[in-house]
Scaffold this motif. Structure first.
Motif, PDB file in Angstrom:
ATOM      1  N   SER A  13       1.780   6.302  -0.450  1.00  0.00           N
ATOM      2  CA  SER A  13       1.099   7.407  -1.126  1.00  0.00           C
ATOM      3  C   SER A  13      -0.049   6.844  -1.964  1.00  0.00           C
ATOM      4  CB  SER A  13       2.075   8.196  -1.999  1.00  0.00           C
ATOM      5  OG  SER A  13       2.595   7.373  -3.009  1.00  0.00           O
ATOM      6  N   ASN A  14      -1.116   7.615  -2.069  1.00  0.00           N
ATOM      7  CA  ASN A  14      -2.313   7.223  -2.821  1.00  0.00           C
ATOM      8  C   ASN A  14      -2.964   5.947  -2.307  1.00  0.00           C
ATOM      9  OD1 ASN A  14      -2.068   9.452  -4.543  1.00  0.00           O
ATOM     10  ND2 ASN A  14      -0.609   8.369  -5.804  1.00  0.00           N
ATOM     11  N   TYR A  15      -2.852   5.698  -0.998  1.00  0.00           N
ATOM     12  CA  TYR A  15      -3.457   4.491  -0.435  1.00  0.00           C
ATOM     13  C   TYR A  15      -4.961   4.460  -0.676  1.00  0.00           C
ATOM     14  CZ  TYR A  15      -4.639   7.511   3.573  1.00  0.00           C
ATOM     15  OH  TYR A  15      -5.124   8.511   4.378  1.00  0.00           O
ATOM     16  N   GLY A  16      -5.598   5.618  -0.684  1.00  0.00           N
ATOM     17  CA  GLY A  16      -7.039   5.670  -0.910  1.00  0.00           C
ATOM     18  C   GLY A  16      -7.424   5.197  -2.294  1.00  0.00           C
ATOM     19  N   ASP A  17      -6.644   5.612  -3.303  1.00  0.00           N
ATOM     20  CA  ASP A  17      -6.909   5.171  -4.677  1.00  0.00           C
ATOM     21  C   ASP A  17      -6.769   3.656  -4.793  1.00  0.00           C
ATOM     22  OD1 ASP A  17      -7.307   7.812  -5.426  1.00  0.00           O
ATOM     23  OD2 ASP A  17      -5.233   8.084  -6.087  1.00  0.00           O
ATOM     24  N   ASN A  18      -5.789   3.088  -4.061  1.00  0.00           N
ATOM     25  CA  ASN A  18      -5.591   1.639  -4.079  1.00  0.00           C
ATOM     26  C   ASN A  18      -6.812   0.920  -3.511  1.00  0.00           C
ATOM     27  OD1 ASN A  18      -3.048   2.234  -5.032  1.00  0.00           O
ATOM     28  ND2 ASN A  18      -2.008   1.807  -3.106  1.00  0.00           N
ATOM     29  N   VAL A  19      -7.383   1.454  -2.434  1.00  0.00           N
ATOM     30  CA  VAL A  19      -8.556   0.831  -1.822  1.00  0.00           C
ATOM     31  C   VAL A  19      -9.756   0.932  -2.759  1.00  0.00           C
ATOM     32  CG1 VAL A  19     -10.208   0.972   0.091  1.00  0.00           C
ATOM     33  CG2 VAL A  19      -7.771   1.198   0.533  1.00  0.00           C
ATOM     34  N   GLU A  31     -10.496   5.869   1.834  1.00  0.00           N
ATOM     35  CA  GLU A  31     -10.595   6.074   0.390  1.00  0.00           C
ATOM     36  C   GLU A  31     -10.277   7.511  -0.013  1.00  0.00           C
ATOM     37  OE1 GLU A  31     -14.403   4.690  -0.971  1.00  0.00           O
ATOM     38  OE2 GLU A  31     -13.799   2.586  -0.841  1.00  0.00           O
ATOM     39  N   GLN A  32     -10.469   8.446   0.888  1.00  0.00           N
ATOM     40  CA  GLN A  32     -10.205   9.855   0.595  1.00  0.00           C
ATOM     41  C   GLN A  32      -8.840  10.320   1.111  1.00  0.00           C
ATOM     42  OE1 GLN A  32     -13.665  11.766   2.265  1.00  0.00           O
ATOM     43  NE2 GLN A  32     -14.833  11.492   0.379  1.00  0.00           N
ATOM     44  N   ASN A  33      -7.975   9.373   1.451  1.00  0.00           N
ATOM     45  CA  ASN A  33      -6.607   9.672   1.916  1.00  0.00           C
ATOM     46  C   ASN A  33      -6.580  10.559   3.154  1.00  0.00           C
ATOM     47  OD1 ASN A  33      -5.015   8.262  -0.089  1.00  0.00           O
ATOM     48  ND2 ASN A  33      -5.720   9.808  -1.547  1.00  0.00           N
ATOM     49  N   ARG A  34      -7.526  10.378   4.059  1.00  0.00           N
ATOM     50  CA  ARG A  34      -7.540  11.183   5.281  1.00  0.00           C
ATOM     51  C   ARG A  34      -7.706  10.307   6.515  1.00  0.00           C
ATOM     52  NH1 ARG A  34     -12.745  11.771   6.806  1.00  0.00           N
ATOM     53  NH2 ARG A  34     -14.314  11.363   5.243  1.00  0.00           N
ATOM     54  N   ALA A  35      -7.132   9.102   6.471  1.00  0.00           N
ATOM     55  CA  ALA A  35      -7.254   8.147   7.570  1.00  0.00           C
ATOM     56  C   ALA A  35      -6.717   8.720   8.876  1.00  0.00           C
ATOM     57  CB  ALA A  35      -6.534   6.849   7.226  1.00  0.00           C
ATOM     58  N   ASN A  36      -5.606   9.411   8.805  1.00  0.00           N
ATOM     59  CA  ASN A  36      -4.993   9.956  10.012  1.00  0.00           C
ATOM     60  C   ASN A  36      -5.873  11.024  10.656  1.00  0.00           C
ATOM     61  OD1 ASN A  36      -3.051  10.262  11.985  1.00  0.00           O
ATOM     62  ND2 ASN A  36      -1.856  11.721  10.797  1.00  0.00           N
TER      63      ASN A  36
END
Length: 169
Positions: free
Chosen positions: A105-111, A140-145
């Motif tokens: 969760s929140n992978y985008g914030d981590n990047v 970065e916007q949590n929409r990789a999928n």
């Protein structure tokens, strides 16, 4: 008689036919349906525009829905600013050859945090990793999928920025 009446002039409370469904009934009520005043039966009275919305009808969008729409608008604005008229979701990754792992969760914030700690702009990081900037933006916007980002992009970001983005790590 109502503005869009079908000819039933019984008014509210009389016997006749519902002007919406045609059902014969002794109890008709006046309702505003799509701007027309109609005499309607009990079943059709729920179509009254003047009625208060139920809890499900007045449901506000969830926080996740708002964030998703904001991310989509940001991506479209970024594409427009760069002169890229293609939509970011048109081209995708072949998940058979480059599957996307299950992301934390929140992978985008981590990047974003790791990229900023490294003192890199989005374009610089994308160039260093030889990945499309639109894929980095999607992560970065949590929409990789939804944007068709492959697992190789996630692995490259994890290795380069020393962050954990997938739960398979």
């Amino acid at each position: 008689m109502a503005k869009y009446s079908t000819g039933n002039s019984s008014g509210g409370g009389g016997s006749g036919s519902c002007e919406l469904c045609g059902k014969a009934t002794d109890s008709l009520t006046e309702a505003s349906v799509a701007g027309a005043q109609l005499s309607v039966c009990e079943n059709c009275a729920s179509h009254n525009d003047a009625a208060q919305p139920t809890k499900t009808e007045s449901r506000e969008p969830s926080e996740q829905d708002r964030k998703r729409r904001a991310a989509q608008r940001t991506a479209r604005m970024d594409d427009a600013r760069k002169g890229d008229s293609r939509h970011w979701e048109e081209e995708g990754t072949n998940y058979d050859s480059d599957p996307l792992p299950y992301l934390v969760s929140n992978y985008g914030d981590n990047v974003v945090a790791a990229r900023q700690d490294a003192g890199l702009q989005r374009e610089e990081l994308a160039d260093e990793l030889d990945i499309p900037e639109k894929h980095l933006l999607a992560v970065e916007q949590n929409r990789a999928n939804r944007a068709g980002v492959g697992g190789s992009v996630i692995e490259a970001l994890e290795d380069h920025l020393d962050v954990t983005l997938s739960e398979s790590a």
